[in-house]
Design an enzyme around this catalytic site. Structure first.
Site, PDB file in Angstrom:
ATOM      1  N   LYS A   1      -9.621   7.744   1.854  1.00 48.94           N
ATOM      2  CA  LYS A   1     -10.101   6.377   1.713  1.00 48.94           C
ATOM      3  C   LYS A   1     -11.555   6.218   2.152  1.00 48.94           C
ATOM      4  O   LYS A   1     -12.164   5.192   1.871  1.00 48.94           O
ATOM      5  CB  LYS A   1      -9.164   5.411   2.432  1.00 48.94           C
ATOM      6  CG  LYS A   1      -7.806   5.366   1.742  1.00 48.94           C
ATOM      7  CD  LYS A   1      -6.854   4.358   2.324  1.00 48.94           C
ATOM      8  CE  LYS A   1      -5.518   4.379   1.597  1.00 48.94           C
ATOM      9  NZ  LYS A   1      -4.690   5.580   1.890  1.00 48.94           N
TER      10      LYS A   1
ATOM     11  N   HIS B   1      -9.743   1.617  -0.454  1.00 50.40           N
ATOM     12  CA  HIS B   1      -8.286   1.479  -0.444  1.00 50.40           C
ATOM     13  C   HIS B   1      -7.822   0.865  -1.764  1.00 50.40           C
ATOM     14  O   HIS B   1      -8.081  -0.296  -2.046  1.00 50.40           O
ATOM     15  CB  HIS B   1      -7.863   0.613   0.744  1.00 50.40           C
ATOM     16  CG  HIS B   1      -6.397   0.677   1.033  1.00 50.40           C
ATOM     17  ND1 HIS B   1      -5.494   1.364   0.237  1.00 50.40           N
ATOM     18  CD2 HIS B   1      -5.662   0.149   2.047  1.00 50.40           C
ATOM     19  CE1 HIS B   1      -4.288   1.240   0.753  1.00 50.40           C
ATOM     20  NE2 HIS B   1      -4.350   0.510   1.845  1.00 50.40           N
TER      21      HIS B   1
ATOM     22  N   HIS C   1      -2.770   8.283   5.499  1.00 50.47           N
ATOM     23  CA  HIS C   1      -2.979   6.952   4.930  1.00 50.47           C
ATOM     24  C   HIS C   1      -4.397   6.496   5.304  1.00 50.47           C
ATOM     25  O   HIS C   1      -5.136   6.032   4.455  1.00 50.47           O
ATOM     26  CB  HIS C   1      -1.917   5.998   5.455  1.00 50.47           C
ATOM     27  CG  HIS C   1      -1.918   4.656   4.791  1.00 50.47           C
ATOM     28  ND1 HIS C   1      -1.861   4.511   3.434  1.00 50.47           N
ATOM     29  CD2 HIS C   1      -1.975   3.393   5.304  1.00 50.47           C
ATOM     30  CE1 HIS C   1      -1.880   3.218   3.125  1.00 50.47           C
ATOM     31  NE2 HIS C   1      -1.950   2.525   4.238  1.00 50.47           N
TER      32      HIS C   1
ATOM     33  N   GLU D   1      -1.404   5.597  13.190  1.00 49.15           N
ATOM     34  CA  GLU D   1      -1.080   6.796  12.415  1.00 49.15           C
ATOM     35  C   GLU D   1      -1.421   8.057  13.210  1.00 49.15           C
ATOM     36  O   GLU D   1      -0.666   9.039  13.194  1.00 49.15           O
ATOM     37  CB  GLU D   1      -1.833   6.792  11.075  1.00 49.15           C
ATOM     38  CG  GLU D   1      -1.414   7.953  10.177  1.00 49.15           C
ATOM     39  CD  GLU D   1      -2.032   7.897   8.777  1.00 49.15           C
ATOM     40  OE1 GLU D   1      -2.906   7.042   8.534  1.00 49.15           O
ATOM     41  OE2 GLU D   1      -1.612   8.720   7.937  1.00 49.15           O
TER      42      GLU D   1
ATOM     43  N   PHE E   1       1.688  -3.020   4.080  1.00 47.34           N
ATOM     44  CA  PHE E   1       1.981  -4.315   4.691  1.00 47.34           C
ATOM     45  C   PHE E   1       3.444  -4.645   4.439  1.00 47.34           C
ATOM     46  O   PHE E   1       3.952  -4.458   3.322  1.00 47.34           O
ATOM     47  CB  PHE E   1       1.121  -5.420   4.075  1.00 47.34           C
ATOM     48  CG  PHE E   1      -0.286  -5.470   4.600  1.00 47.34           C
ATOM     49  CD1 PHE E   1      -0.672  -4.743   5.714  1.00 47.34           C
ATOM     50  CD2 PHE E   1      -1.240  -6.275   3.980  1.00 47.34           C
ATOM     51  CE1 PHE E   1      -1.971  -4.805   6.201  1.00 47.34           C
ATOM     52  CE2 PHE E   1      -2.541  -6.345   4.451  1.00 47.34           C
ATOM     53  CZ  PHE E   1      -2.913  -5.609   5.562  1.00 47.34           C
TER      54      PHE E   1
ATOM     55  N   CYS F   1       0.811  -1.223   0.000  1.00 44.01           N
ATOM     56  CA  CYS F   1       0.000   0.000   0.000  1.00 44.01           C
ATOM     57  C   CYS F   1       0.839   1.264   0.000  1.00 44.01           C
ATOM     58  O   CYS F   1       0.299   2.363  -0.070  1.00 44.01           O
ATOM     59  CB  CYS F   1      -0.947  -0.023   1.186  1.00 44.01           C
ATOM     60  SG  CYS F   1      -1.853  -1.572   1.243  1.00 44.01           S
TER      61      CYS F   1
END
Lengths: 400, 80
Positions: free
Chosen positions: A323, A328, A293, A304, A387, A158
């Site tokens: 998002k 996503h 993010h 975050e 990830f 991502c």
């Protein structure tokens, strides 16, 4: 931007990096105007697939047949960005491509696995390899525009879109290229991949993306692509190009912690934002807005938010996660968000975090919900975390 | 199956796989020069023809098959 570091001291890059073209293909809209209108809506429910994409607008029948859908979206975004940039008048040997993707041509791989098992190996398309390989989109884009400088792909889940743009920006900042087409493309919404994400409880069982919300329950898988034209500033000025923004700092690091979970308290994310600030020579108070993010997973958003609070203090600069509106798009997310950052500068408006109604009380950063806000003076930082513990942050500044 | 009907079926396969207009699929058309088909295209076209006509074409049979006419004759020979 720094070209490197010696004894802890940054060496300033010789060239500045301008964004002179943007292209986007997303569930919120195709092309910058439709996209911007799409992400301003307060609610964005339903799936995040792109139902109105017609490859025929961007490529001929044969090109479309040979390209996985992720590649089609990426090529379309690249074409839109090139159209937006206008005539580049650049030596093709000084123009390159750097794309990002999580997995590449997964749709083709999955469908051909079924063909192979059901109908036998001699029925597998001879185009399987060029369709599935993760570098196919970068290759297709370089062929479309005849760019012969470096042509590469970054695959950091991502964070791929953000990392691709960072890498491309470094190519320009260091003088290795004059123009880079860069961004990300992703279509990983196959049945098997969806099952994988669902079974690891990363994706939302309720089908709503609501970053930082008290009721957030995972990310909503989406498809899309974003591409920006990066151009050495003097080259852009010489041809009177429209300059959306400058990329003045990039940060990239690793959590080195866990293959899917972020490091506790977002320590890797915080370090990455600090690296980007250092690269740009800015302090936290110079940041007017954070494009987060914000995946809508319990773990990411909490980590975050902690990272943002640590770096910027409370109250934080206004934070938005797109998002909510877009779901996503994995390896495309950072690139689509870079397009959104350009449009945020362009319109002087901070979009909302769609679908988020009540911010989690454990999250104490300033999340923009319900209504857009005017963008104050200063820079924008955009975060992507993948990830594998891959972190990427880009700092954008207005060109004045 | 009569000849015209067989060629029509052949043409449909070529149009679908090669993305060319039907009027370009004529006997004298050269795959590389007239239909912009490379070796991978030919492989895919053969797979389509095998499925469509329920035939089997060996790779060795494709040597020197450079035109629509040659490919069509190869297919027709297997239908007898």
């Amino acid at each position: 931007m720094k070209i490197g570091w010696i004894d802890g001291k940054g060496i300033e890059a010789p060239y500045k990096v301008a964004i002179t073209g943007i292209g986007v293909v997303s569930s919120a809209g195709i092309g910058k105007d439709a996209f911007w209108n799409g992400i301003l809506k307060p609610e964005s429910l339903g799936d995040k697939l792109i139902h109105d994409f017609d490859p025929a607008h961007f490529m001929n029948v044969k090109e479309a047949r040979r390209a996985d859908r992720y590649n089609q979206l990426g090529l379309a975004a690249a074409q839109l960005a090139m159209d937006d940039a206008g005539p580049l008048d650049v030596d093709p040997a000084m123009a390159g491509v750097w794309m990002g993707t999580g997995v590449g041509g997964l749709t083709s791989l999955e469908s051909q696995i079924i063909v192979c098992h059901e109908r036998g190996p001699d029925r597998v398309t001879p185009f399987l390899v060029p369709m599935m390989m993760a570098n196919s989109n970068a290759a297709t884009i370089s062929m479309r525009f005849g760019f012969t400088n470096t042509c590469q792909t970054t695959a950091t889940a991502c964070a791929a879109g953000t990392h691709a743009i960072e890498n491309a920006a470094r190519e320009i900042a260091s003088g290795r290229a004059t123009v880079m087409l860069t961004g990300g493309a992703e279509v990983s919404t196959t049945k098997t991949a969806q099952a994988g994400f669902a079974n690891m409880t990363a994706s939302t069982p309720t089908g709503i993306s609501r970053p930082f919300d008290i009721n957030r329950d995972g990310f909503l898988m989406a498809e899309g692509a974003g591409v920006v034209v990066l151009e050495e500033l003097n080259h852009a000025l010489a041809r009177n190009a429209h300059i959306y923004a400058l990329i003045t700092g990039v940060g990239s690091n690793a959590d080195a912690h866990h293959i899917t979970a972020p490091a506790p308290h977002g320590v890797g994310a915080a370090s990455c934002m600090e690296l980007a600030l250092l690269d740009a020579g800015l302090s936290p108070s110079d940041i007017a807005h954070i494009n987060a993010h914000g995946t809508s997973t319990p773990l990411n958003d909490r980590g975050e938010a902690e990272a943002i609070a640590k770096v910027f203090g409370i109250p934080s600069p206004p934070v938005t996660s797109l998002k909510g509106a877009l779901g996503h798009t994995l390896g495309a997310a950072g690139a689509i968000e870079a397009v959104a950052v350009c449009l945020t500068f362009e319109n002087n408006v901070i979009p909302i975090t769609a679908n988020t109604k009540v911010v989690d009380p454990e999250i104490n950063i300033d999340v923009v919900i319900n209504e857009t806000r005017p963008l104050g003076p200063g820079a924008i930082i955009s975060n992507s975390f993948g990830f594998g513990g891959h972190n990427g942050c880009i700092i954008f500044e207005r060109f004045e | 199956m009569d000849d015209a009907k067989t060629f029509e079926q052949f043409k449909e396969c070529a149009v679908k796989v090669l993305g060319v207009s039907p009027d370009k699929v004529v006997m004298e058309a050269n795959f590389a020069e007239d239909l912009e088909a490379d070796s991978l295209d030919i492989v895919e076209l053969v797979m389509e023809l095998e499925d469509s006509f329920s035939i089997k074409v060996e790779e060795s049979e494709l040597e020197n098959v450079n035109t629509v006419g040659a490919a069509y004759e190869l297919v027709k020979g297997k239908l007898a």
